[in-house]
Design an enzyme around this catalytic site. Structure first.
Site, short mmCIF file in Angstrom:
data_model
loop_
_atom_site.label_atom_id
_atom_site.label_comp_id
_atom_site.label_asym_id
_atom_site.label_seq_id
_atom_site.Cartn_x
_atom_site.Cartn_y
_atom_site.Cartn_z
N VAL A 440 0.70 -1.21 -0.22
CA VAL A 440 -0.03 -0.02 -0.02
C VAL A 440 0.73 1.33 0.01
O VAL A 440 0.57 2.21 0.78
CB VAL A 440 -1.09 0.05 0.98
N HIS A 441 1.77 1.20 -0.90
CA HIS A 441 2.94 2.54 -1.03
C HIS A 441 2.45 3.13 -2.45
O HIS A 441 3.48 3.51 -3.21
CB HIS A 441 4.09 1.98 -1.11
N LEU A 442 1.04 2.98 -2.96
CA LEU A 442 0.85 3.30 -4.40
C LEU A 442 1.30 4.86 -4.73
O LEU A 442 1.09 5.89 -3.80
CB LEU A 442 -0.67 3.58 -4.55
#
Ligand SMILES: Cc1cc2nc3c(=O)[nH]c(=O)nc-3n(C[C@H](O)[C@H](O)[C@H](O)COP(=O)(O)OP(=O)(O)OC[C@H]3O[C@@H](n4cnc5c(N)ncnc54)[C@H](O)[C@@H]3O)c2cc1C
Length: 503
Positions: A440-442
């Site tokens: 979840v490091h978009l």
């Protein structure tokens, strides 16, 4: 009559808070709008936002989590948490606070963004931090708003991981924020005495009552208002707001979603979703990047893990794969408590495994953010391109093998049992595919770049091409995700955006 401001900043998140605070300090009248709740007094914020020993606010159904839909290759669904509260994702995340590397910045500069070269970012990197261990060293800051600490006195498992890395002959990296060659070292965190210091706590709380800064929580922005090619304000759930400048800092999902809802995006995709095309911007939502992630299980002996309330993170390893594009493109991050404890705060049943995360920090594969409908309430979908490229699968195999080797060292032998990992490539690929998730490091849903780059949505001063008076300032603008977790980079983007806007 709609209100009028110098600047409206959309999203009081990791980047939005520093940006709004610095603009207000520079004399602008700033309105900062946040869809989630705003807690002006951090000490009175809900316990799960403060407690850095857990990720309790990042679970599905928590009001501070957008909890978005995502799709992995092959069609497996994942939930994508994002912070929906002042402080944004920095208010719900794991508190890992590692700077981008000089190689990351060199890549952004080489992509035509020389204002983002390492030397030009260093003043803002120093200004934003108050590093408790290295603050007085060159290249560091001692009196910035974000406190940076490193763990001390971890549980037996923490010491064993450090010894395991040494046993494998991996270099030590005592300061992960020094831009030095990668290795194993203590994890810098924006955590003080177990309390997570979000950017709302670091930047907004000290400016309560600041005449130039107005923060409103519970106000969702629905789209940007554009007149004759110029952004003049935003439509919100609480009415229209007008401003000389609009900055989207709603995160890599939120900002791209708002551009698309405003008719700024790839024309075909906009028409498919039923949105009128205002500006053809083929790069919005396309070719975004994140870190693929898998977890290796380790069954710890009783008494070796972090107790409830203790830090579940201590050290992290960065190592380089064969032919790595950037140093330290493999990350091994041991969790020192079972996720059952990390997600609830309660002790997990005896014998529960702890997970050792293996992240691929530089990928060839790309994903995209898909607009599901013209209705702002319909969540967009993140379609990941994780491990579709053989080069990425090869590197992930390398990372998993390295972590498995770490778990088989003498240093860890007495402390628990590693789970089995297949040896052969094909079997290992299948094992990885079954466990694949995302960090979840978009990033990169509205990336910056020169005019010659058709996929670039903003220029290097973060101005949206084709619309006057509109910028994006958050992890959307990164040409590609950092090779470390992006939270510190998001703060940097807020700081740097303010510098660029104030001149
Ligand atoms: C559970 C979790 C754990 C993580 N752990 C780490 C970690 O430990 N270390 C690390 O480096 N990275 C971590 N990350 C990633 C990192 O925190 C984020 O990439 C980074 O904080 C993003 O910053 P941002 O400013 O781009 O967006 P955000 O911080 O997400 O801010 C966006 C803000 O805009 C608001 N917003 C969105 N849409 C609207 C709208 N329409 N109207 C008004 N407001 C809106 C949101 O509510 C939010 O407050 C984690 C992320 C998550 C979700």
């Amino acid at each position: 009559m709609a209100e009028h401001w110098d600047v409206v900043v959309v999203g009081a998140g990791t980047a939005g808070c520093p940006l709004a605070a610095r603009l207000a300090d520079a004399g602008r009248r700033v309105l900062l709008l946040e869809a989630g709740a705003h807690h002006p007094d951090p000490a009175a914020a809900p316990a799960e936002l403060r407690d850095a020993a857990t990720l309790r606010a990042a679970v599905s159904g928590h009001p501070a989590n957008w909890d978005l839909p995502g799709l992995l290759p092959g069609g497996r669904e994942v939930r994508v948490p994002r912070g929906r509260v002042s402080g944004g994702s920095s208010a719900v995340n794991a508190g890992y606070f590692v700077r981008p590397t000089p190689a990351d910045a060199a890549g952004w500069a080489a992509a035509g963004n020389d204002l983002w070269a390492w030397e030009r970012l260093l003043p803002a990197l120093c200004r934003l931090e108050s590093d408790r261990e290295y603050g007085d060293r060159p290249g560091h800051g001692a009196d910035g708003p974000v406190p940076v600490t490193r763990p001390t006195g971890g549980p037996p498992l923490a010491c064993a991981f450090a010894a395991a890395a040494e046993e494998l002959g991996l270099p030590a990296e005592p300061d992960k924020n020094a831009g030095a060659p990668p290795g194993y070292g203590p994890l810098p965190r924006n955590v003080v005495d177990g309390v997570r210091i979000s950017t709302a706590a670091a930047y907004l709380a000290p400016r309560r009552g600041h005449p130039g800064l107005t923060v409103r929580g519970g106000v969702r922005v629905l789209r940007v208002l554009v007149e004759r090619g110029r952004a003049v304000g935003v439509r919100t759930t609480a009415g229209d707001v007008r401003a000389d400048e609009v900055v989207l800092a709603a995160g890599a999902v939120g900002s791209a979603h708002l551009l698309l809802l405003s008719g700024i995006g790839p024309p075909d995709r906009l028409r498919t979703a039923g949105v009128d095309v205002l500006v053809a911007a083929p790069g919005v939502g396309e070719e975004c990047s994140d870190h693929p992630l898998v977890y290796l299980p380790f069954r710890p002996r009783a008494g070796t893990t972090a107790p409830p309330g203790g830090s579940p993170l201590d050290g992290v390893l960065h190592a380089s794969s064969a032919g790595a594009e950037v140093p330290g493109d493999l990350e091994v991050l041991p969790w020192l408590a079972p996720f059952a404890q990390v997600m609830t705060g309660h002790a997990a049943p005896e014998g529960e495994v702890v997970e050792v995360g293996v992240g691929l920090q530089r990928t060839a594969g790309r994903g995209r953010l898909v607009l599901a409908a013209a209705d702002p309430a319909a969540a967009p979908v993140v379609e990941y391109g994780h491990l579709v490229e053989e080069a990425d699968r090869r590197r992930m195999r390398e990372g998993v093998r390295l972590a498995a080797e770490l778990l088989r060292t003498r240093a860890l032998a007495g402390l628990g049992e590693p789970g089995a990992v297949p040896a052969e490539d094909a079997a290992l690929d299948a094992w990885i595919r079954d466990r694949l998730t995302t960090a979840v490091h978009l990033s990169g849903t509205a990336r910056m770049g020169p005019e010659s780059d058709p996929g670039a949505v903003v220029d290097q001063e973060l101005r949206v091409r084709g619309v006057e008076g509109l910028r994006v300032a958050d992890t959307s603008v990164l040409p590609r995700v950092t090779s470390r977790g992006p939270a510190a980079t998001a703060v940097l983007i807020g700081e740097r955006a303010a510098e660029l806007m104030v001149g």
